[in-house]
Design a protein around this motif. Structure first.
Motif, PDB file in Angstrom:
ATOM      1  N   GLU A   6     -97.234  21.720 -65.837  1.00  0.00           N
ATOM      2  CA  GLU A   6     -97.134  22.254 -67.192  1.00  0.00           C
ATOM      3  C   GLU A   6     -96.064  23.338 -67.175  1.00  0.00           C
ATOM      4  O   GLU A   6     -96.280  24.432 -66.667  1.00  0.00           O
ATOM      5  N   ILE A   7     -94.906  22.999 -67.728  1.00  0.00           N
ATOM      6  CA  ILE A   7     -93.739  23.871 -67.638  1.00  0.00           C
ATOM      7  C   ILE A   7     -93.329  24.330 -69.033  1.00  0.00           C
ATOM      8  O   ILE A   7     -93.299  23.531 -69.974  1.00  0.00           O
ATOM      9  N   HIS A   8     -92.999  25.612 -69.141  1.00  0.00           N
ATOM     10  CA  HIS A   8     -92.590  26.166 -70.439  1.00  0.00           C
ATOM     11  C   HIS A   8     -91.284  25.509 -70.882  1.00  0.00           C
ATOM     12  O   HIS A   8     -90.329  25.435 -70.105  1.00  0.00           O
ATOM     13  N   PRO A   9     -91.221  25.009 -72.132  1.00  0.00           N
ATOM     14  CA  PRO A   9     -90.040  24.247 -72.564  1.00  0.00           C
ATOM     15  C   PRO A   9     -88.771  25.075 -72.742  1.00  0.00           C
ATOM     16  O   PRO A   9     -87.673  24.510 -72.773  1.00  0.00           O
ATOM     17  N   GLU A  10     -88.901  26.400 -72.853  1.00  0.00           N
ATOM     18  CA  GLU A  10     -87.708  27.236 -73.063  1.00  0.00           C
ATOM     19  C   GLU A  10     -87.404  28.128 -71.871  1.00  0.00           C
ATOM     20  O   GLU A  10     -86.233  28.416 -71.597  1.00  0.00           O
ATOM     21  N   THR A  11     -88.442  28.566 -71.175  1.00  0.00           N
ATOM     22  CA  THR A  11     -88.236  29.411 -69.988  1.00  0.00           C
ATOM     23  C   THR A  11     -89.013  28.801 -68.821  1.00  0.00           C
ATOM     24  O   THR A  11     -90.103  29.260 -68.467  1.00  0.00           O
ATOM     25  N   ASP A 125     -79.384  18.389 -73.129  1.00  0.00           N
ATOM     26  CA  ASP A 125     -79.503  19.727 -73.704  1.00  0.00           C
ATOM     27  C   ASP A 125     -80.986  20.092 -73.771  1.00  0.00           C
ATOM     28  O   ASP A 125     -81.596  20.115 -74.833  1.00  0.00           O
ATOM     29  N   HIS A 126     -81.573  20.324 -72.599  1.00  0.00           N
ATOM     30  CA  HIS A 126     -82.998  20.628 -72.507  1.00  0.00           C
ATOM     31  C   HIS A 126     -83.199  21.604 -71.353  1.00  0.00           C
ATOM     32  O   HIS A 126     -82.805  21.315 -70.222  1.00  0.00           O
ATOM     33  N   PRO A 127     -83.810  22.774 -71.602  1.00  0.00           N
ATOM     34  CA  PRO A 127     -83.937  23.789 -70.554  1.00  0.00           C
ATOM     35  C   PRO A 127     -84.635  23.310 -69.287  1.00  0.00           C
ATOM     36  O   PRO A 127     -84.237  23.674 -68.178  1.00  0.00           O
ATOM     37  N   VAL A 128     -85.681  22.489 -69.428  1.00  0.00           N
ATOM     38  CA  VAL A 128     -86.404  22.014 -68.251  1.00  0.00           C
ATOM     39  C   VAL A 128     -85.526  21.071 -67.435  1.00  0.00           C
ATOM     40  O   VAL A 128     -85.418  21.190 -66.210  1.00  0.00           O
ATOM     41  N   MET A 129     -84.874  20.145 -68.112  1.00  0.00           N
ATOM     42  CA  MET A 129     -84.010  19.198 -67.408  1.00  0.00           C
ATOM     43  C   MET A 129     -82.837  19.922 -66.764  1.00  0.00           C
ATOM     44  O   MET A 129     -82.452  19.612 -65.625  1.00  0.00           O
ATOM     45  N   GLN A 130     -82.266  20.881 -67.462  1.00  0.00           N
ATOM     46  CA  GLN A 130     -81.159  21.651 -66.894  1.00  0.00           C
ATOM     47  C   GLN A 130     -81.607  22.458 -65.673  1.00  0.00           C
ATOM     48  O   GLN A 130     -80.883  22.559 -64.684  1.00  0.00           O
ATOM     49  N   ALA A 131     -82.821  23.013 -65.728  1.00  0.00           N
ATOM     50  CA  ALA A 131     -83.345  23.775 -64.591  1.00  0.00           C
ATOM     51  C   ALA A 131     -83.553  22.869 -63.378  1.00  0.00           C
ATOM     52  O   ALA A 131     -83.258  23.259 -62.235  1.00  0.00           O
ATOM     53  N   LEU A 132     -84.037  21.647 -63.620  1.00  0.00           N
ATOM     54  CA  LEU A 132     -84.205  20.698 -62.517  1.00  0.00           C
ATOM     55  C   LEU A 132     -82.864  20.355 -61.885  1.00  0.00           C
ATOM     56  O   LEU A 132     -82.731  20.330 -60.657  1.00  0.00           O
ATOM     57  N   LEU A 133     -81.863  20.085 -62.723  1.00  0.00           N
ATOM     58  CA  LEU A 133     -80.546  19.722 -62.211  1.00  0.00           C
ATOM     59  C   LEU A 133     -79.910  20.883 -61.454  1.00  0.00           C
ATOM     60  O   LEU A 133     -79.255  20.687 -60.420  1.00  0.00           O
ATOM     61  N   GLU A 134     -80.101  22.086 -61.952  1.00  0.00           N
ATOM     62  CA  GLU A 134     -79.543  23.270 -61.300  1.00  0.00           C
ATOM     63  C   GLU A 134     -80.173  23.474 -59.925  1.00  0.00           C
ATOM     64  O   GLU A 134     -79.488  23.763 -58.936  1.00  0.00           O
TER      65      GLU A 134
END
Length: 207
Positions: A6-11, A125-134
């Motif tokens: 359960e991951i926060h969608p913005e942070t 353009d999605h914070p969770v997906m971008q965090a995974l890629l990073e």
């Protein structure tokens, strides 16, 4: 049994992102939210994981898979683009557009279209997906999570876990996934072609 995050969608919580990425690095297939719909993702260089994605979707090697990239500079490592193509990709990135482009040698041949040597690429353009890629430090291989014999993408993480937990390493729950697939634009011909209408508005690209 699939791990459930359960991951926060913005942070997004870094600890949970790191755990999810570790599953990808170990060859697991994850169901993740994007700015379009839920997707199945796995490590680009793991043949067994790629085969598992195809088994879950029950699709053959002619079905084009997509690389989700962090940014345009990363995208250019995997596709050959001229100035006109790059302008269109830049207009639609990050966002709800998947672009079909000619693949570079960086893309394993098994991932590209068997007869055309093309690949789908997208910058989500999605914070969770971008965090995974990073955290992973490279693109992931992805496909819209449409179950075999169905036409609509799954968009409920609880339903995904209930139906596919034995085939997945992890499921990420993050509210706000729109539930509409990306718009696919083929840039390999003489003129750009909308292959599949979706969440991205082609007018944004002047099409």
């Amino acid at each position: 049994m699939a791990q459930y995050f359960e991951i926060h969608p913005e942070t997004p919580q870094p600890r949970l992102i790191k755990q999810a990425v570790q599953l990808i690095q170990k060859g697991g297939v994850l169901a993740v939210p994007t700015d379009t719909s839920y997707a199945l993702v796995c490590h680009l260089d793991d043949k067994n994981a790629v085969d598992q994605v195809r088994r879950i979707r029950q699709m053959d090697d002619k079905h084009l898979l997509t690389l989700l990239c962090r940014d345009l500079s990363e995208l250019s490592n995997y596709a050959m683009v001229d100035n006109h193509q790059f302008r269109l990709v830049k207009l639609g990135s990050p966002g709800a557009f998947t672009f079909i482009l000619e693949a570079t040698k960086e893309v394993p041949r098994r991932l590209s279209h068997p007869s055309r040597r093309t690949i789908g690429l997208r910058v989500p353009d999605h914070p969770v997906m971008q965090a995974l890629l990073e955290e992973l430090g490279q693109p992931v291989l992805a496909t819209t999570f449409i179950p075999p014999g169905e036409t609509d993408a799954l968009n409920d993480p609880d339903e995904i876990r209930a139906r596919f937990e034995k085939q997945l390493a992890g499921v990420i729950s993050a509210p706000g996934c729109p539930g509409q697939p990306s718009t696919i634009i083929d840039l390999t011909g003489d003129e750009p072609t909308v292959v599949r209408p979706g969440r991205g508005d082609p007018a944004k690209l002047g099409l």
